[in-house]
Design a protein around this motif. Sequence first.
Motif, PDB file in Angstrom:
ATOM      1  N   ASN A  42       0.835  -1.198   0.000  1.00  2.00           N
ATOM      2  CA  ASN A  42       0.000   0.000   0.000  1.00  2.00           C
ATOM      3  C   ASN A  42       0.874   1.254   0.000  1.00  2.00           C
ATOM      4  N   GLU A  43       0.497   2.265  -0.778  1.00  2.00           N
ATOM      5  CA  GLU A  43       1.312   3.481  -0.916  1.00  2.00           C
ATOM      6  C   GLU A  43       1.554   4.163   0.422  1.00  2.00           C
ATOM      7  N   GLU A  44       0.613   4.073   1.321  1.00  2.00           N
ATOM      8  CA  GLU A  44       0.767   4.696   2.642  1.00  2.00           C
ATOM      9  C   GLU A  44       1.353   3.723   3.657  1.00  2.00           C
ATOM     10  N   GLY A  45       1.773   2.565   3.185  1.00  2.00           N
ATOM     11  CA  GLY A  45       2.369   1.591   4.087  1.00  2.00           C
ATOM     12  C   GLY A  45       1.353   0.838   4.915  1.00  2.00           C
ATOM     13  N   ARG A  46       1.835  -0.016   5.788  1.00  2.00           N
ATOM     14  CA  ARG A  46       1.055  -0.744   6.793  1.00  2.00           C
ATOM     15  C   ARG A  46       0.398  -2.017   6.290  1.00  2.00           C
ATOM     16  N   PHE A  47       0.354  -2.291   4.989  1.00  2.00           N
ATOM     17  CA  PHE A  47      -0.108  -3.616   4.585  1.00  2.00           C
ATOM     18  C   PHE A  47       0.296  -3.889   3.136  1.00  2.00           C
ATOM     19  N   ILE A  48       0.273  -5.174   2.797  1.00  2.00           N
ATOM     20  CA  ILE A  48       0.593  -5.627   1.449  1.00  2.00           C
ATOM     21  C   ILE A  48      -0.614  -6.399   0.938  1.00  2.00           C
ATOM     22  N   THR A  49      -0.924  -6.252  -0.341  1.00  2.00           N
ATOM     23  CA  THR A  49      -2.197  -6.769  -0.820  1.00  2.00           C
ATOM     24  C   THR A  49      -2.057  -7.549  -2.116  1.00  2.00           C
ATOM     25  N   ALA A  50      -2.987  -8.480  -2.317  1.00  2.00           N
ATOM     26  CA  ALA A  50      -3.130  -9.235  -3.559  1.00  2.00           C
ATOM     27  C   ALA A  50      -4.529  -8.975  -4.077  1.00  2.00           C
ATOM     28  N   GLU A  51      -4.642  -8.249  -5.187  1.00  2.86           N
ATOM     29  CA  GLU A  51      -5.944  -7.830  -5.699  1.00  2.86           C
ATOM     30  C   GLU A  51      -6.269  -8.540  -7.000  1.00  2.86           C
ATOM     31  N   SER A  52      -7.541  -8.904  -7.156  1.00  2.00           N
ATOM     32  CA  SER A  52      -7.959  -9.593  -8.374  1.00  2.00           C
ATOM     33  C   SER A  52      -7.812  -8.707  -9.600  1.00  2.00           C
ATOM     34  N   SER A  53      -7.854  -7.388  -9.423  1.00  2.00           N
ATOM     35  CA  SER A  53      -7.735  -6.477 -10.559  1.00  2.00           C
ATOM     36  C   SER A  53      -6.339  -6.532 -11.175  1.00  2.00           C
TER      37      SER A  53
ATOM     38  N   LEU B 217      -0.490 -13.594  12.586  1.00  2.00           N
ATOM     39  CA  LEU B 217      -0.783 -12.946  11.310  1.00  2.00           C
ATOM     40  C   LEU B 217      -2.053 -12.112  11.414  1.00  2.00           C
ATOM     41  N   VAL B 218      -1.956 -10.835  11.029  1.00  5.06           N
ATOM     42  CA  VAL B 218      -3.130  -9.971  10.929  1.00  5.06           C
ATOM     43  C   VAL B 218      -3.456  -9.837   9.440  1.00  5.06           C
ATOM     44  N   TYR B 219      -4.644 -10.257   9.046  1.00  8.03           N
ATOM     45  CA  TYR B 219      -4.978 -10.349   7.620  1.00  8.03           C
ATOM     46  C   TYR B 219      -6.433  -9.966   7.383  1.00  8.03           C
ATOM     47  N   GLN B 220      -6.798  -9.830   6.113  1.00  5.51           N
ATOM     48  CA  GLN B 220      -8.184  -9.561   5.743  1.00  5.51           C
ATOM     49  C   GLN B 220      -8.452 -10.118   4.354  1.00  5.51           C
ATOM     50  N   ILE B 221      -9.594 -10.776   4.213  1.00  4.41           N
ATOM     51  CA  ILE B 221     -10.078 -11.229   2.918  1.00  4.41           C
ATOM     52  C   ILE B 221     -11.304 -10.393   2.580  1.00  4.41           C
TER      53      ILE B 221
ATOM     54  N   ARG C 231     -11.724 -13.791  -9.146  1.00  2.00           N
ATOM     55  CA  ARG C 231     -11.833 -12.749 -10.163  1.00  2.00           C
ATOM     56  C   ARG C 231     -13.078 -11.899  -9.929  1.00  2.00           C
ATOM     57  N   GLY C 232     -12.948 -10.610 -10.173  1.00  2.00           N
ATOM     58  CA  GLY C 232     -14.069  -9.696  -9.981  1.00  2.00           C
ATOM     59  C   GLY C 232     -13.657  -8.503  -9.145  1.00  2.00           C
ATOM     60  N   MET C 233     -14.351  -7.397  -9.312  1.00  2.00           N
ATOM     61  CA  MET C 233     -14.020  -6.176  -8.599  1.00  2.00           C
ATOM     62  C   MET C 233     -14.241  -6.342  -7.095  1.00  2.00           C
ATOM     63  N   GLY C 234     -13.325  -5.769  -6.315  1.00  2.00           N
ATOM     64  CA  GLY C 234     -13.482  -5.739  -4.864  1.00  2.00           C
ATOM     65  C   GLY C 234     -12.975  -6.964  -4.145  1.00  2.00           C
ATOM     66  N   ASN C 235     -12.455  -7.956  -4.856  1.00  2.00           N
ATOM     67  CA  ASN C 235     -11.926  -9.151  -4.211  1.00  2.00           C
ATOM     68  C   ASN C 235     -10.423  -8.997  -3.992  1.00  2.00           C
ATOM     69  N   SER C 236      -9.979  -9.178  -2.763  1.00  2.00           N
ATOM     70  CA  SER C 236      -8.558  -9.026  -2.460  1.00  2.00           C
ATOM     71  C   SER C 236      -8.211  -9.753  -1.174  1.00  2.00           C
ATOM     72  N   VAL C 237      -6.905  -9.988  -0.989  1.00  2.00           N
ATOM     73  CA  VAL C 237      -6.354 -10.549   0.241  1.00  2.00           C
ATOM     74  C   VAL C 237      -5.248  -9.614   0.692  1.00  2.00           C
ATOM     75  N   ALA C 238      -5.257  -9.186   1.953  1.00  2.00           N
ATOM     76  CA  ALA C 238      -4.254  -8.250   2.455  1.00  2.00           C
ATOM     77  C   ALA C 238      -3.626  -8.784   3.735  1.00  2.00           C
ATOM     78  N   LEU C 239      -2.315  -8.577   3.873  1.00  3.56           N
ATOM     79  CA  LEU C 239      -1.582  -8.904   5.099  1.00  3.56           C
ATOM     80  C   LEU C 239      -1.167  -7.609   5.756  1.00  3.56           C
ATOM     81  N   PHE C 240      -1.585  -7.419   7.004  1.00  4.37           N
ATOM     82  CA  PHE C 240      -1.311  -6.177   7.723  1.00  4.37           C
ATOM     83  C   PHE C 240      -0.034  -6.287   8.556  1.00  4.37           C
ATOM     84  N   GLU C 241       0.126  -7.425   9.216  1.00  6.14           N
ATOM     85  CA  GLU C 241       1.280  -7.635  10.087  1.00  6.14           C
ATOM     86  C   GLU C 241       1.639  -9.102  10.117  1.00  6.14           C
ATOM     87  N   ILE C 242       2.923  -9.390  10.117  1.00  4.93           N
ATOM     88  CA  ILE C 242       3.425 -10.743  10.352  1.00  4.93           C
ATOM     89  C   ILE C 242       4.383 -10.658  11.526  1.00  4.93           C
TER      90      ILE C 242
END
Length: 594
Positions: A73-84, A109-113, A168-179
């Motif tokens: 992320n441009e502002e830092g604090r997490f890394i993401t895998a986006e379907s787009s 692990l702090v994460y979000q789907i 696949r599809g808009m708005g689908n992503s996986v993000a890791l906030f902290e390891i």
Amino acid sequence: MESDRRAAVHNLPSHVHSSIPATSAMSLLHFLTLLAVALLVRAQTQLLRGSCSFESDSCGYTSDPAYAAWTINEEGRFITAESSSFGENEKYVLVSPELELRDWSCVRLVYQISGSGSVQLHLRPEGENFDYTLWTADKPSDSWLIASVDIRNMSGAYQLLFDAKPRRGMGNSVALFEIHIIPGYCIECNFEEHHLCGYSNQWNPNVNWYVGGSLARDPKSNLPDDHTMNNERGHYMYVDSVYAKRFQEVAKLVSPMTTTSMAGCLSFYYQRDQAIGNFFSVFTKDQLGHYDEIWRPDVYATTDWKLVQVDIKAPHPLEMVFEVAFNSPRGGFVALDDISFSPEFCHTETEPAFDPSLANCDFEEGLCQYYQEQTGGSVWNMVSVKPNVYRIGDHTTGTGSFLLANTRHTSRPGYVGRLFGPSLPGNHKYCLRFYYVLHGFMKVDHALALYVYDENNIAQEKIWTVSEGSKDVWTEVEVTYLKPMPTKVAFVSICRNFWDCGLVSLDDISVTLGDCRVATGPMNPPPGHCNFETGDCGYTQKTKAKKGHWLRIRGHTPTSYTGPKGDHTLGATTCTLRHLTCCPSSQPSSCPPS
């Protein structure tokens, strides 16, 4: 107000649970005090190599170039895998730097789907070709979630891999906030950090576990000082009866699920006020929701923090549940702090975790610890046959040995053949697995059954029997049983007369601790292991024109004499297999549907 000073576990501020007082004369002093506490807590939490908060870089984590690239992320604090960002590759693989952690450690692990997708954590030992799956998640969430994964002692270097597959599809992503990788076990916690080590409160409208302690607590409260720091600046968990409205109001604090087998001493400190008005117990809870009480206090109210040590054996995934029930709003409180774990048992008389693998046998080099009755001759015989299109080989390798019971190997027209296993201790839940084949039986009523015998060779119970006709393929059986006394199993095949009986084959007996419906022994299958019953287990194929493709199908192959009658795992009628079929470009209709 009492309600203002409480902070429920599910709604915590970011790191320090208390706020800076507004009194101008004391503001600076309190601010410096809180800062010192925060720094002390951070210093106490030793972060190991492989930890990352993705503030400014990826801490040595890299995207596998064979797949789509993760984005910080441009502002830092997490890394993401986006379907787009999908190209030809429909997943992302994030690889850690090389790690060498020789002692037990915990990956938090702090994460979000978001939307739809999944993420898996794998371990890749140095020099090995396969990855071990440690953890997986596929449920979406509107907020950050915490996962805790135990990493057992490793003798060599390894890497961690995060495998993300947003749909696949808009708005689908996986993000890791902290390891965060820290030394010790994931169930350990002193409740000084905002994530509470993954412990969660099972929400109740009236009574819940809250974070206690800190400088902001109500001075009129009779709650104790924190045990970790032995002063009012630390934190602990507590549950109070002040809002209890009904008889037996229950509050539950639940640990993260263990992810690997553990046996040793669970320790924690507690305080209990007006204990005649509450009930305090500790349970284990497995993946099927079964509870097992492992401790309850032998004293009533305590005036100081009291140490508890209880031995646990966790051969399969378990949660620790700290449960308090109140009888009335005057039931007092219970406080909990400093949960720890040691691989050494607390009590010398506690038996070490029993290894039931002594009852395993693949019959490649004999009967192992299995034996037959001494009277009447041998009914079960070790044989090896060369497999062909008309008959199958052994289950282990296809060309090895297995046990065969049939009338042609006996001198009598009928028989009762009992194959006994080794004696196993009582008060353990066992999962027994084996494979069998029936051939030529007119009736299967007595073809094969499984009994439990006690040490005096007295049958206690029939726990399984054949209930359907022969399939001429190896069929897997799983049986869970529990007896209070030492027992041994017996495989029994009965033939009343020569003309009604056929052949009974038996192979690959294995015994593990726990219920067959939950993972037992090692928490995950060996690397690369897959039976293709529910999917492809991550196996992929490179599809190119004019080339053969792997197809996942059910039953027999579409043409005669080109493959087995059914799959290897469970038999011909109910399961799936992997089959290689060549599809010439000139005759695409010759390929069966996938």
